[in-house]
Design a protein around this motif. Sequence first.
Motif, PDB file in Angstrom:
ATOM      1  N   ILE A 370      -8.212  -2.906  -6.085  1.00  0.00           N
ATOM      2  CA  ILE A 370      -6.913  -3.168  -5.462  1.00  0.00           C
ATOM      3  C   ILE A 370      -7.035  -2.978  -3.959  1.00  0.00           C
ATOM      4  N   LYS A 371      -6.660  -4.031  -3.203  1.00  0.00           N
ATOM      5  CA  LYS A 371      -6.773  -4.026  -1.748  1.00  0.00           C
ATOM      6  C   LYS A 371      -5.416  -4.344  -1.131  1.00  0.00           C
ATOM      7  N   PRO A 372      -5.209  -3.968   0.130  1.00  0.00           N
ATOM      8  CA  PRO A 372      -3.949  -4.316   0.802  1.00  0.00           C
ATOM      9  C   PRO A 372      -3.761  -5.821   0.965  1.00  0.00           C
ATOM     10  N   CYS A 373      -4.851  -6.554   1.262  1.00  0.00           N
ATOM     11  CA  CYS A 373      -4.764  -8.011   1.363  1.00  0.00           C
ATOM     12  C   CYS A 373      -6.163  -8.595   1.259  1.00  0.00           C
ATOM     13  N   ASP A 374      -6.250  -9.926   1.193  1.00  0.00           N
ATOM     14  CA  ASP A 374      -7.555 -10.559   0.997  1.00  0.00           C
ATOM     15  C   ASP A 374      -8.407 -10.525   2.255  1.00  0.00           C
ATOM     16  N   MET A 375      -7.813 -10.167   3.394  1.00  0.00           N
ATOM     17  CA  MET A 375      -8.551 -10.125   4.647  1.00  0.00           C
ATOM     18  C   MET A 375      -8.966  -8.712   5.041  1.00  0.00           C
ATOM     19  N   SER A 376      -8.795  -7.751   4.134  1.00  0.00           N
ATOM     20  CA  SER A 376      -8.953  -6.353   4.534  1.00  0.00           C
ATOM     21  C   SER A 376     -10.363  -5.807   4.365  1.00  0.00           C
ATOM     22  N   GLY A 377     -11.342  -6.691   4.201  1.00  0.00           N
ATOM     23  CA  GLY A 377     -12.733  -6.253   4.211  1.00  0.00           C
ATOM     24  C   GLY A 377     -13.021  -5.173   3.190  1.00  0.00           C
ATOM     25  N   ASN A 378     -13.533  -4.031   3.669  1.00  0.00           N
ATOM     26  CA  ASN A 378     -13.917  -2.955   2.756  1.00  0.00           C
ATOM     27  C   ASN A 378     -12.791  -1.964   2.500  1.00  0.00           C
ATOM     28  N   ILE A 379     -11.566  -2.335   2.852  1.00  0.00           N
ATOM     29  CA  ILE A 379     -10.430  -1.459   2.558  1.00  0.00           C
ATOM     30  C   ILE A 379     -10.042  -1.660   1.095  1.00  0.00           C
ATOM     31  N   ILE A 380     -10.498  -0.766   0.230  1.00  0.00           N
ATOM     32  CA  ILE A 380     -10.230  -0.840  -1.205  1.00  0.00           C
ATOM     33  C   ILE A 380      -9.541   0.443  -1.642  1.00  0.00           C
ATOM     34  N   GLY A 381      -8.416   0.300  -2.317  1.00  0.00           N
ATOM     35  CA  GLY A 381      -7.641   1.470  -2.704  1.00  0.00           C
ATOM     36  C   GLY A 381      -8.084   2.115  -4.000  1.00  0.00           C
ATOM     37  N   GLY A 382      -8.822   1.400  -4.814  1.00  0.00           N
ATOM     38  CA  GLY A 382      -9.236   1.922  -6.109  1.00  0.00           C
ATOM     39  C   GLY A 382      -9.310   0.791  -7.111  1.00  0.00           C
ATOM     40  N   ASN A 383      -9.740   1.099  -8.322  1.00  0.00           N
ATOM     41  CA  ASN A 383      -9.867   0.084  -9.363  1.00  0.00           C
ATOM     42  C   ASN A 383      -8.820   0.318 -10.439  1.00  0.00           C
ATOM     43  N   ILE A 384      -8.175  -0.756 -10.869  1.00  0.00           N
ATOM     44  CA  ILE A 384      -7.055  -0.656 -11.797  1.00  0.00           C
ATOM     45  C   ILE A 384      -7.485  -0.164 -13.176  1.00  0.00           C
ATOM     46  N   PHE A 385      -8.779  -0.214 -13.470  1.00  0.00           N
ATOM     47  CA  PHE A 385      -9.259   0.296 -14.755  1.00  0.00           C
ATOM     48  C   PHE A 385      -9.624   1.780 -14.677  1.00  0.00           C
ATOM     49  N   ASP A 386      -9.625   2.326 -13.464  1.00  0.00           N
ATOM     50  CA  ASP A 386      -9.853   3.762 -13.281  1.00  0.00           C
ATOM     51  C   ASP A 386      -8.531   4.507 -13.100  1.00  0.00           C
ATOM     52  N   LYS A 387      -7.650   3.924 -12.289  1.00  0.00           N
ATOM     53  CA  LYS A 387      -6.322   4.491 -12.060  1.00  0.00           C
ATOM     54  C   LYS A 387      -5.317   3.354 -12.094  1.00  0.00           C
ATOM     55  N   ASP A 388      -4.125   3.630 -12.601  1.00  0.00           N
ATOM     56  CA  ASP A 388      -3.175   2.532 -12.761  1.00  0.00           C
ATOM     57  C   ASP A 388      -2.597   2.093 -11.420  1.00  0.00           C
ATOM     58  N   LEU A 389      -1.972   0.919 -11.440  1.00  0.00           N
ATOM     59  CA  LEU A 389      -1.439   0.300 -10.230  1.00  0.00           C
ATOM     60  C   LEU A 389      -0.454   1.211  -9.520  1.00  0.00           C
ATOM     61  N   LYS A 390       0.444   1.831 -10.249  1.00  0.00           N
ATOM     62  CA  LYS A 390       1.469   2.682  -9.641  1.00  0.00           C
ATOM     63  C   LYS A 390       0.839   3.842  -8.876  1.00  0.00           C
ATOM     64  N   TYR A 391      -0.167   4.474  -9.483  1.00  0.00           N
ATOM     65  CA  TYR A 391      -0.809   5.616  -8.825  1.00  0.00           C
ATOM     66  C   TYR A 391      -1.487   5.177  -7.527  1.00  0.00           C
ATOM     67  N   ILE A 392      -2.231   4.084  -7.585  1.00  0.00           N
ATOM     68  CA  ILE A 392      -2.944   3.612  -6.392  1.00  0.00           C
ATOM     69  C   ILE A 392      -1.951   3.226  -5.302  1.00  0.00           C
ATOM     70  N   TRP A 393      -0.896   2.510  -5.660  1.00  0.00           N
ATOM     71  CA  TRP A 393       0.094   2.063  -4.682  1.00  0.00           C
ATOM     72  C   TRP A 393       0.778   3.247  -3.994  1.00  0.00           C
ATOM     73  N   GLU A 394       1.097   4.280  -4.758  1.00  0.00           N
ATOM     74  CA  GLU A 394       1.868   5.393  -4.205  1.00  0.00           C
ATOM     75  C   GLU A 394       1.006   6.501  -3.607  1.00  0.00           C
ATOM     76  N   ASN A 395      -0.225   6.671  -4.104  1.00  0.00           N
ATOM     77  CA  ASN A 395      -0.980   7.873  -3.751  1.00  0.00           C
ATOM     78  C   ASN A 395      -2.315   7.644  -3.061  1.00  0.00           C
TER      79      ASN A 395
END
Length: 459
Positions: A370-395
């Motif tokens: 999960i990334k902020p946008c398609d142009m954000s290079g190596n900015i990755i917030g986490g993987n949806i199979f490791d942590k759910d979308l809500k957790y990554i978005w909020e935390n």
Amino acid sequence: MLYVNPKIKWRWENEKYVILNTCMILNKTGGELLDTIKLYNSKEKVLNEFRKKYINIPFETLKCDVEKYIKSLLRYNIIFENVDNFKSSPMIDPYYLNHIRDILGNSLSAPIGIACEITNKCNISCKHCCVDAVNGDINELTTEQWKYIIDQISENRVFVITFTGGEALLREDVFDLIKYSKEKKLGTSLLTNGSLLNVKTLEKLINSGLDSISISIDGVGEVHDEFRGTNGLYKKVISIIPQIVRSNLNFGVITVLHKNIINNLYNLLQSLNDLGVKNVSLAYYRLSGRGSINNILRPNVDDYKKIILTAWDFENKAFHTLNIKYPNLPIFYYKDTIGEENYYKLIKKGKIGLCGAGIVGAVITPNGDIKPCDMSGNIIGGNIFDKDLKYIWENDKIFKELRKIDIYNLYPCNKCKMNHEHKCHQGCKSMPYQFDINMNHLHITDYIREECFNTFNKK
């Protein structure tokens, strides 16, 4: 009678505000009014329900306030007085990002829209491709895995899902994924290079429940073909546009700005207008993926000024019906071309998009990152199979840091007079700053701001 536009979706935020899929924000009263209209289609019944709820407010005052709010919702096509108007699209408030920042403090409970890169495969070889898509076999998520992701997107009350790639139409299950998304009450969109579109494919997309489609066109004829690395692509793509225009799909063209389009842009805008296209978005060249390898194609300051003047010249002709969205460039690019006053007019009309990376939108990559946008290079917030979308978005730290970035305080924008006066909307937020390998701090990588500062602030 009153009817809620069937194209409208909304959700409550912090029990104080309602956010709509048009990106408008309503206060608590507006949200209650929308909920009540959905239950009771009669203005009299709506007023009666509000009278019961707000017993301490004089009825005439309450009636006046409710009727004013109803007029506002009617003006934006959020509600209708006649079912015959149901085909009308709701209007998007051009200040939506300012509303979100000012009112909700960049803290939405979920994205408004999510782009799903369902494959990294592509059948053409674009010179600017930000994801460096490939033509060959690669490992990618299964249909069931993507349905699991769609379930999470729906459960988090996201409004719109956009299927992209690579080239999304290379996946045979894209129609099934669109249909499944509609069953989950999601708005559906497709971003495609157009090479695989034909009448049969278009019918399948519509029957699957697709709401919106965007096609990439970056010049007329050979200019487009060379940039996309495919002979005959322009002719192939424009051949299907009349059928798309005649359909009920929301349709637009996305044009990436590059060196070779500068003297070709006016002809492209004219061609799109003649084909009946209503919307075109001009996107500036990003130095990510293959775009960084082919950086000789990126326009410089003078090139962008010519591009702005060309679009402005075309748009001020009386014969066109094309709505142009201008590139999200710092104010000086516009101040030196069409003038500061016209820059703000474009902002007010929503014709210069503001950055919503990690604020109103996110991207899920072919492997579930999960990334902020398609142009954000190596900015990755986490993987949806490791942590759910809500957790990554909020935390997640990445998303939190991105939302806190104040470009006014970072070089070179912190040295710019226009920023100190808060007159510049600054452009892309996730492209200019990349986390280091330890994800401890941010550093600048944005040629747009560097050139803006070096060119205009030394005058």
